[in-house]
Design an enzyme around this catalytic site. Structure first.
Site, PDB file in Angstrom:
ATOM      1  NE  ARG A 229      -4.452  -1.412   0.103  1.00  0.00           N
ATOM      2  CZ  ARG A 229      -4.429  -2.342  -0.479  1.00  0.00           C
ATOM      3  NH1 ARG A 229      -3.603  -2.490  -1.399  1.00  0.00           N
ATOM      4  NH2 ARG A 229      -5.532  -2.935  -0.709  1.00  0.00           N
ATOM      5  CG  HIS A 277      -3.925  -0.353  -6.823  1.00  0.00           C
ATOM      6  ND1 HIS A 277      -3.973   0.109  -5.622  1.00  0.00           N
ATOM      7  CD2 HIS A 277      -3.978  -1.736  -6.463  1.00  0.00           C
ATOM      8  CE1 HIS A 277      -4.202  -0.706  -4.695  1.00  0.00           C
ATOM      9  NE2 HIS A 277      -4.048  -1.820  -5.095  1.00  0.00           N
TER      10      HIS A 277
END
Ligand code: NDP
Ligand code: OXD
Length: 314
Positions: A229, A277
């Site tokens: 993350r 992502h």
């Protein structure tokens, strides 16, 4: 059994996959014509979700289980109204793992074999060969030895990397992987990680873990691959480490703000490789199969594997 499906994804492949793997369920897709005027939230038993609006899940009063359509639950846990008495199951799916293995293996090999240098040389029409480094001596460290970290560590060993280590909260016994655990093990782990792969979940304990202090412990010229993350990284500290050359290059799939703002310095740094992502994406067919199994376990009163521990935050 009634299920609410809440996700920004295209519902079409999910309808097909859930019909196949959960034929006994009635699935209602939030935001579609399934949700008419008479829609009764109290009739919903289970929720399948990816980043639902905060507060939405709390409005279903009789939920017996929530299934996250991804591995990371940080976005869900940020919702203060999330019903915490309801079991929350995160996604563990062989296809999610193999996607991550592909992403990590790609970047480890890219840096290990100097592809970042040759890309630069090509732009300068520079034909300078370099000696190839050896997988026998290259030290790769994986932050987070969970489902994804373990799959990646194993794949790297299969590629011939003989020095693979991992860091986790609890100590692991994994053949061929040198295990480090907890704050006590972090320093020694970082000191030897020439290629650092980050596959940690975002929690209160991991936020900002990749900062000036931890980066300084890495061997000079180390590489960073972050698919965990974005907020695990303190961007200014990574940028400083890249600019000084202490960190040679970084492959980043996740960011503090997503989409990455157009004026972010990462976009124009030659030493930074950006993907939006996509390191590993949830696929409806394979994840519906594993969700169906976990959902049936839960419905039968069994404890499904991959329950989120609310205290640990993952
Ligand atoms: P797991 O829960 O299986 O593994 C998490 C690992 O992190 C475990 O080894 C755990 O230790 C370790 N860990 C957690 N907190 C700490 C801590 N404070 N100190 C040390 N180690 C810690 O998760 P997954 O492997 O399935 O997924 C990892 C993350 O990858 C997800 O949370 C998500 O953020 C990210 N992800 C990103 C994707 C992308 O496309 N970019 C796709 C899918 C996931 P222990 O084993 O001791 O519990
Ligand atoms: C996940 C993700 O957590 O895609 O699964 O980021």
């Amino acid at each position: 059994m009634n299920i609410i499906f809440i996700s920004p994804d295209d519902p079409t492949p999910w309808r097909k996959a859930l019909r196949k793997h959960l034929p006994e369920a009635d699935v209602f897709f939030w935001g579609t014509d399934d949700i008419g005027d008479g829609f009764d939230k109290a009739s919903i038993d289970y929720a399948l979700v990816w980043k639902p609006d905060p507060g939405l899940l709390a409005s279903f009063p009789n939920l017996k289980g929530i299934f996250n359509l991804g591995a990371g639950v940080d976005a869900l846990l940020r919702d203060n109204t999330l019903p915490r008495h309801v079991p929350l199951v995160r996604l563990v799916d062989p296809q999610l793992s193999s996607g991550m293995v592909e992403y990590v293996a790609h970047w480890v090999l890219h840096f290990h074999r100097d592809m970042h240098i040759y890309a630069h040389q090509q732009r300068a029409h520079d034909w300078t060969p370099h000696n190839n480094a050896s997988t026998a001596t290259r030290r790769v460290g994986v932050l987070g030895l969970g489902e994804l970290g373990q799959s990646c560590a194993h794949a790297l060993m299969m590629l011939g990397f003989e020095s693979v280590s991992g860091w986790s909260r609890t100590m692991k016994q994994l053949p061929g992987v040198r295990s480090f655990a907890g704050q006590d093990g972090l320093k020694d782990f970082l000191k030897q990680a020439e290629i650092l792969v980050c596959l940690l979940p975002l929690t209160d304990a991991t936020r900002g873990l990749i900062n000036a202090e931890s980066l300084a412990l890495l061997p000079k010229g180390a590489f960073i691959i972050n698919a965990g993350r974005g907020p695990l990284v303190v961007d200014e500290d990574l940028i400083a480490a890249l600019n000084s050359g202490h960190v040679a290059a970084a492959a980043l799939d996740v960011f503090n703000t997503e989409p990455l703002p157009g004026n972010h310095p990462y976009w124009t740094m030659e030493s930074v490789h950006i993907t939006p992502h996509v390191a590993s994406l949830t696929t409806p067919m394979s994840s519906s199969a594993v969700i169906a199994e976990a959902l049936r376990d839960l419905d039968a009163g069994k404890t499904p594997t991959n329950l989120v521990d609310f205290d640990q935050g993952y």
